[in-house]
Design a protein around this motif. Structure first.
Motif, short mmCIF file in Angstrom:
data_model
loop_
_atom_site.label_atom_id
_atom_site.label_comp_id
_atom_site.label_asym_id
_atom_site.label_seq_id
_atom_site.Cartn_x
_atom_site.Cartn_y
_atom_site.Cartn_z
N SER A 272 0.82 -1.22 0.00
CA SER A 272 0.00 0.00 0.00
C SER A 272 0.86 1.27 0.00
O SER A 272 0.80 2.10 0.90
CB SER A 272 -0.95 0.01 1.21
N VAL A 273 1.64 1.37 -1.06
CA VAL A 273 2.47 2.57 -1.27
C VAL A 273 1.65 3.57 -2.08
O VAL A 273 0.90 3.20 -2.98
CB VAL A 273 3.75 2.21 -2.04
N ALA A 274 1.78 4.85 -1.76
CA ALA A 274 1.10 5.88 -2.54
C ALA A 274 1.60 5.83 -3.98
O ALA A 274 2.80 5.89 -4.24
CB ALA A 274 1.39 7.25 -1.93
N ASP A 275 0.65 5.68 -4.93
CA ASP A 275 1.01 5.57 -6.35
C ASP A 275 1.03 6.97 -6.96
O ASP A 275 -0.01 7.52 -7.31
CB ASP A 275 0.01 4.66 -7.06
N ARG A 276 2.21 7.53 -7.07
CA ARG A 276 2.36 8.89 -7.59
C ARG A 276 3.65 8.98 -8.39
O ARG A 276 4.55 8.14 -8.24
CB ARG A 276 2.40 9.89 -6.44
N PRO A 277 3.76 9.98 -9.26
CA PRO A 277 5.01 10.15 -10.01
C PRO A 277 6.20 10.32 -9.08
O PRO A 277 6.13 11.05 -8.10
CB PRO A 277 4.76 11.43 -10.83
N GLY A 278 7.26 9.60 -9.35
CA GLY A 278 8.48 9.72 -8.56
C GLY A 278 8.58 8.79 -7.37
O GLY A 278 9.59 8.81 -6.66
N ILE A 279 7.56 7.93 -7.16
CA ILE A 279 7.59 7.07 -5.98
C ILE A 279 8.73 6.04 -6.07
O ILE A 279 9.39 5.74 -5.08
CB ILE A 279 6.23 6.37 -5.75
N ALA A 280 8.97 5.52 -7.29
CA ALA A 280 10.05 4.54 -7.45
C ALA A 280 11.41 5.19 -7.15
O ALA A 280 12.26 4.61 -6.47
CB ALA A 280 10.04 3.96 -8.86
N ALA A 281 11.61 6.39 -7.64
CA ALA A 281 12.86 7.10 -7.38
C ALA A 281 13.02 7.39 -5.88
O ALA A 281 14.12 7.29 -5.33
CB ALA A 281 12.91 8.41 -8.17
N ALA A 282 11.90 7.71 -5.23
CA ALA A 282 11.94 8.02 -3.80
C ALA A 282 12.35 6.79 -2.98
O ALA A 282 12.98 6.91 -1.93
CB ALA A 282 10.58 8.54 -3.33
N ILE A 283 11.98 5.59 -3.46
CA ILE A 283 12.32 4.36 -2.75
C ILE A 283 13.73 3.87 -3.09
O ILE A 283 14.54 3.60 -2.21
CB ILE A 283 11.29 3.25 -3.07
N PHE A 284 14.01 3.77 -4.39
CA PHE A 284 15.24 3.08 -4.80
C PHE A 284 16.48 3.99 -4.80
O PHE A 284 17.60 3.48 -4.76
CB PHE A 284 15.03 2.42 -6.17
N GLY A 285 16.26 5.30 -4.81
CA GLY A 285 17.41 6.21 -4.67
C GLY A 285 18.10 6.04 -3.33
O GLY A 285 19.31 5.76 -3.27
N PRO A 286 17.37 6.16 -2.22
CA PRO A 286 17.98 5.95 -0.90
C PRO A 286 18.52 4.53 -0.70
O PRO A 286 19.53 4.35 0.01
CB PRO A 286 16.83 6.23 0.07
N LEU A 287 17.88 3.54 -1.31
CA LEU A 287 18.42 2.17 -1.20
C LEU A 287 19.80 2.09 -1.87
O LEU A 287 20.71 1.45 -1.35
CB LEU A 287 17.45 1.17 -1.85
N ALA A 288 19.93 2.73 -3.02
CA ALA A 288 21.23 2.73 -3.71
C ALA A 288 22.27 3.46 -2.87
O ALA A 288 23.41 3.01 -2.74
CB ALA A 288 21.09 3.40 -5.08
N GLU A 289 21.87 4.58 -2.27
CA GLU A 289 22.80 5.34 -1.43
C GLU A 289 23.23 4.53 -0.20
O GLU A 289 24.35 4.71 0.30
CB GLU A 289 22.15 6.65 -0.99
N ALA A 290 22.36 3.63 0.25
CA ALA A 290 22.69 2.78 1.40
C ALA A 290 23.51 1.56 1.01
O ALA A 290 23.85 0.74 1.86
CB ALA A 290 21.40 2.34 2.09
N GLY A 291 23.81 1.43 -0.30
CA GLY A 291 24.64 0.32 -0.76
C GLY A 291 23.87 -0.98 -0.93
O GLY A 291 24.46 -2.05 -0.90
#
Length: 412
Positions: A272-291
């Motif tokens: 139940s993630v909010a379906d909006r533009p940029g949601i994938a970037a909001a999730i996977f950007g920080p995951l990438a930064e965390a290695g």
């Protein structure tokens, strides 16, 4: 003289006797008229021992000093190999990364090779040296500090040298006698391949096959370096091992060339993630930064403005992923109901360039798993690959069943 690159892994140089055995192979190639560049790894177990010393001395270590310590294992092997060749009356000398120089980035413990000027080694070949024994896995940063290339970096070193020197071929000596259709320990009918395309090998390496390091295959494909994988423990012939080469050099191949697997995978789902533009970037950007090395990603159909997001990652990165996702929720950047983690899954993949032009491969894979009672949790595809996540307890069964279904024990 034509140049040949020969790389010997840790098990191939684990003892003085094995170094002598490897040196004899080098001597055979010198007798054929080659100038040889030998890339050596540290003796088996040595790098782990050195890493342990660093961690015990300084848990929050300086990465520059880490590289200075762990690179020393290759220096020892290079010197011993050069001495052994000299005892055989083969003109040889050892080279450390900074002496070549192997020029790298400054990312200590995970540096990337930027250039290998050939002038120094070529000058020594002109003076009568027949073998340059180069310490693999290491280079020198723009700041003049020793760097290392990460685990498996000696493979990358070997391919980079072959590209830089225009070598006729790059032979990778290891403890297996080639590339197999799958792991023979799981499927006894696994067959050694005579040839495999760069793209197939790259997929297999990235999907869990541990014979070659992924970056080395990427380099070989980019610079069209012919790679041969063969055993340092068996008698050799010109047809020994497996040749990794351009697709055009393979006359006929099976639709599927191999089955790869990765045992330690985890499946993580944000419900139940909010379906909006940029949601994938909001999730996977920080995951990438965390290695976190995210692999398979699936987003479900949106309903009432909410969706579910599923991805896979290695099990040893789950804690890091959970921490990053909870931080996102706390900050309000990503709103979701719950996070579900299944750390008891495995990834099984089939790979083959023939999949481009043959229909029905996916349906055959899915039907095979269905007939074995194996439920598929996640599916991803590419032009020459099909991967699924299944319960880890079914890993061996899935690999065996797919190997049999696509008759990989038979040559094309």
């Amino acid at each position: 003289m034509p140049i040949l690159v020969m790389k010997f892994g840790g098990t191939s140089v684990a003892t003085l006797d094995r170094i002598k055995r490897a040196a004899k192979r080098v001597g055979v190639e010198v007798a054929k008229g080659y100038d040889v560049i030998v890339i050596v790894s540290a003796m088996a177990g040595e790098t782990n021992k050195l890493v342990g010393y660093v961690s015990e001395t300084s848990p929050l270590f300086d990465a520059r000093e880490y590289d200075a310590v762990v690179s020393s294992g290759e220096n020892v092997t290079a010197g011993l190999m050069a001495l052994t060749l000299q005892e055989m009356d083969v003109p040889a000398r050892s080279w450390q990364g900074w002496q070549v120089p192997v020029q790298t980035t400054s990312a200590h413990a995970s540096a990337r090779i930027e250039d290998i000027p050939p002038a120094n080694i070529l000058a020594k070949f002109d003076e009568g040296m027949k073998v340059a024994v180069v310490a693999g896995f290491q280079g020198v940063s723009p700041e003049g500090r020793i760097t290392t290339l990460g685990r498996g970096g000696s493979d990358t070193t070997a391919v980079a040298f072959a590209a830089a020197f225009g070598a006729e071929r790059c032979d990778i000596y290891t403890d297996v006698d080639g590339i197999y259709t799958t792991d023979p320990r799981i499927a006894p009918k696994a067959r050694k391949l005579e040839k495999i395309a760069f793209e197939e090998m790259l997929e297999l390496a990235s999907l869990g096959a541990k014979v070659l390091q992924t970056r080395s295959v990427e380099l070989a494909m980019r610079y069209k370096v012919k790679l041969r994988v063969l055993s340092s423990f068996e008698e050799q012939s010109d047809e020994a091992g497996t040749l990794v080469c351009d697709e055009e050099e393979i006359m006929e191949s099976n639709v599927v060339s191999g089955v790869a697997y990765s045992r330690d995978e985890a499946k993580m789902t944000l419900f139940s993630v909010a379906d909006r533009p940029g949601i994938a970037a909001a999730i996977f950007g920080p995951l990438a930064e965390a290695g976190v090395n995210v692999d398979m990603i699936i987003q479900n159909i949106s309903e009432d403005g909410r969706t579910d997001m599923t991805f896979s990652c290695p099990t040893d990165q789950v804690a890091r992923a959970e921490k990053a996702i909870e931080a996102l929720k706390d900050s309000g950047d990503v709103n979701f109901a719950t996070l579900d983690v299944d750390d008891s899954v495995a990834k099984v993949s089939i790979v083959g360039i023939g999949m481009r032009s043959h229909a029905g491969v996916a349906s055959k894979m899915f039907a095979t798993l269905r007939d074995e009672g194996i439920n598929i949790k996640v599916i991803t595809t590419s032009e020459i690959k099909l991967s699924v996540l299944v319960d880890r307890k079914y890993l061996e069964l899935a690999v065996q069943a797919l190997h049999d279904a696509f008759e990989l024990e038979k040559a094309a």
